[in-house]
Scaffold this active site. Structure first.
Site, mmCIF file in Angstrom:
data_model
loop_
_atom_site.group_PDB
_atom_site.id
_atom_site.type_symbol
_atom_site.label_atom_id
_atom_site.label_comp_id
_atom_site.label_asym_id
_atom_site.label_seq_id
_atom_site.Cartn_x
_atom_site.Cartn_y
_atom_site.Cartn_z
ATOM 1 N N ASP A 57 1.242 -8.683 2.916
ATOM 2 C CA ASP A 57 -0.045 -8.731 3.257
ATOM 3 C C ASP A 57 -0.966 -9.788 2.507
ATOM 4 O OD1 ASP A 57 -2.749 -8.159 4.240
ATOM 5 O OD2 ASP A 57 -2.779 -6.102 3.980
ATOM 6 N N GLU A 104 0.711 -1.276 0.045
ATOM 7 C CA GLU A 104 -0.125 -0.067 0.010
ATOM 8 C C GLU A 104 0.876 1.272 -0.204
ATOM 9 O OE1 GLU A 104 -3.295 0.434 2.295
ATOM 10 O OE2 GLU A 104 -4.181 -1.695 2.146
ATOM 11 N N ASN A 156 -3.674 -11.015 3.355
ATOM 12 C CA ASN A 156 -5.308 -11.011 3.667
ATOM 13 C C ASN A 156 -5.771 -12.205 4.121
ATOM 14 O OD1 ASN A 156 -6.036 -8.256 3.678
ATOM 15 N ND2 ASN A 156 -5.543 -8.030 1.576
#
EC number: 3.1.4.-
Length: 607
Positions: free
Chosen positions: A494, A349, A496
């Site tokens: 990440d 991100e 998730n």
């Protein structure tokens, strides 16, 4: 020792000649230093060169000329400019002193004539004390060390001296947080440049023109020089309420270019006090030895997601609005990352502007270099310590593009084609995989494959994450086994996915059966039963923490650093913040933590 008289006399003459030559060289160097500067920028990839100098009237000239143009044309143009400058100066002088005309140079008129008109000054270029012929092309004529003469004024030509192409200070500065200027350097190196920091005197000063590059000017009495002469300055509480000024001289280790000064837009603000990462930094005070690889994986929360009404009112209503502002969060992110003294940092991100304007300047100042891979609105960044690693190659992919076009994934695509609804959803996703092959600077036989990703986020997207992970592992295997046989793998991201999901089961166990419940994670319509396998032996280096993501409505472990057990082992895991620290301000992000995720940090060791 006795020597014949003739030899002694000869030696005396030689010594005298050497001393005279040394004095002449010293005087020549001194004279050169006293000369004005004529800066020439000439690079092979550009058709024009630039020439910059100041005329005697104080005006500054910037000329763009074709590299293939004969020197004579440029000298003629300089003469014309100098004459115009002289005329303007004479007119100004006449207006101030109306009693007579300004002469300002040789007169072209005879006795008794009307007011004198200045002639074009003699303009010549010399190299090694010989005039350069006017038919020589610009690219060859303007050599470093040449002397440009305009009338009675001499200029030392500096060809491609170190120069700043960009110089910028952060818009938000806090006490206790490092200030890392963004530098753009041409023909120079930050390590060879000079830095001096000033702070505004407490009595205050007239409002300056701030935030922009400005020519060097005499120090104002409203500024006090600090003891810091490094690229990075960390303000103290005593600096709160004061502006900062940076004086920089670009260099390359041998010579220096024109200095610049830059003043901060804002005054130093008070910091937030203790942050969630302060205690972690106690474990990472020093860079690790060559046998270790300190690795960080961190979703830093993209500004494009933090700065929305939905984020402020639904996702993070407990977070003070100013703590969601990018300028504020960047201070915390920079301090947190630099304090880990990491060798490899994988970030998710990452906004493109944050990468170039914030992360690169900050981490570069602490010895790291980075690469970026955009997704859509944000992307992935991988940084590595330059003293330990060099970047050998990059092998980034977009999952949906690789799945459709790379023969490596032909078998997987054939399985997915049997499930049109699932196939459509998988190919709509924009997730990417960043793969960098690093080589040890100390031992060229040691190489490592560093992968970084951010898998699809939706809670019901379990089967999509399984497909993405299958593509990722097949691609990483191609890089680490086919392109660079036998190199170890570090896979950060990440993902998730909590430890109870199919994705995690697949990574750790090497396979997943076709009847796993995650194949129907979004209902029967998108069910896509298939069995998958991979040949790595992977482990979560930081184990399975209770959570790496902690927001108001959810907390769980979503982030991992997967390592190749055949080649790497874990030396230490840096403890995560305590639950008390994480929940001091209810949840994350907060005034003391810049993201909704928590960084994973561990020291790995080559087996």
């Amino acid at each position: 020792m006795w020597r014949p008289p003739g030899i002694r006399a000869a030696l005396r003459r030689i010594r005298t000649a050497v001393e005279q030559l040394s004095r002449a060289e010293a005087e020549s160097e001194k004279a050169a230093e006293a000369m004005e500067r004529a800066v020439v920028r000439c690079v092979p990839s550009e058709p024009k060169l630039s020439l910059s100098f100041a005329l005697a009237d104080g005006s500054h000239k910037n000329m763009q000329r074709d590299q293939s143009e004969p020197l004579g044309r440029v000298l003629s143009r300089i003469a014309t400019n100098a004459l115009k400058g002289h005329a303007k100066a004479a007119a100004a002088k006449k207006s101030r002193k109306s009693r007579q005309n300004a002469s300002g140079g040789e007169s072209c008129s005879g006795p008794g004539s009307e007011p004198a008109v200045a002639c074009e000054p003699v303009v010549k270029l010399y190299y090694r004390e010989e005039a350069v012929a006017e038919d020589v092309l610009n690219v060859d004529a303007w050599q470093d060390g040449a002397v440009l003469q305009i009338g009675d004024v001499k200029y030392k030509v500096e060809r491609n001296p170190p120069a700043f192409t960009e110089l910028q200070l952060p818009r938000y500065i806090m006490a206790g947080f490092p200030v890392c200027p963004k530098l753009g350097l041409e023909f120079g190196d930050p390590a060879g440049s000079l830095f001096r920091w000033y702070k505004e005197a407490e009595s205050g000063a007239a409002e300056p023109e701030v935030g922009v590059l400005s020519p060097l000017s005499p120090s104002s009495p409203s500024w006090t020089e600090t003891e810091v002469q490094e690229r990075v300055y960390t303000p103290s509480n005593a600096d709160i309420g004061l502006r900062l000024k940076l004086h920089c001289t670009p260099g390359d280790g041998q010579r220096f270019g024109p200095s610049r000064e830059l003043e901060s837009v804002c005054r130093v603000e008070a910091g937030p006090g203790t942050c969630t990462f302060d205690h972690r930094h106690l474990y990472t005070k020093k860079v690790t030895e060559d046998a270790f690889i300190r690795t960080v994986s961190y979703n830093i929360l993209a500004d494009t997601y933090a700065q929305t009404d939905f984020s402020r009112t639904v996702l993070y209503p407990y977070c003070a609005p100013y703590a969601l502002e990018l300028d504020y969060r960047q201070n915390l992110i920079q301090k947190e990352l630099t304090g880990y003294n990491a060798d490899v940092i994988c970030l998710q991100e990452v906004d493109r502007a944050v990468f170039s304007d914030s992360l690169v300047p900050a981490l570069e100042a602490f010895g790291l270099e980075g690469v970026f891979r955009i997704k859509q609105h944000e992307g992935l960044a991988t940084f590595y310590r330059k003293s330990k690693f060099s970047l050998l190659s990059q092998h980034d992919i977009s999952f949906h593009e690789a799945l459709e076009s790379d023969p490596l994934h032909k078998e997987l695509l054939e399985k997915l084609v049997l499930y049109p609804s699932a196939r459509e959803k998988v190919l709509q996703r924009s997730s990417v995989l960043q793969v960098s092959v690093l080589q040890s600077t100390k031992d060229s036989s040691k190489r490592i494959c560093v992968a970084n990703t951010h898998l699809y986020w939706h809670p019901k997207g379990g089967y999509i994450r399984l497909i993405q992970m299958a593509v990722a592992l097949a691609h990483i295997r191609h890089v680490s086994c086919d392109l660079y046989p036998g190199i170890p793998v570090i896979f950060c991201g990440d993902f998730n996915s909590t430890p109870s999901t199919g994705m995690y089961h697949f990574v750790i166990n090497g396979s997943i059966p076709e009847d796993h419940e995650d194949w129907a994670s979004n209902g029967e319509e998108e069910r896509c039963n298939m069995s998958l396998m991979h040949f790595f032996k992977l482990k979560s280096a930081c184990g399975e923490p209770a959570y790496t993501n902690y927001v108001g409505g959810f907390h769980g472990c979503l982030d991992y650093i997967f390592i190749d057990l055949n080649a790497l082992e874990v030396e230490q895991v840096i403890p995560l913040p305590s639950h008390e620290e994480v929940t001091t301000h209810q949840a994350l992000p907060s005034v003391s933590h810049p993201s909704d995720h928590i960084a994973l940090v561990c020291d790995l060791k080559w087996k």
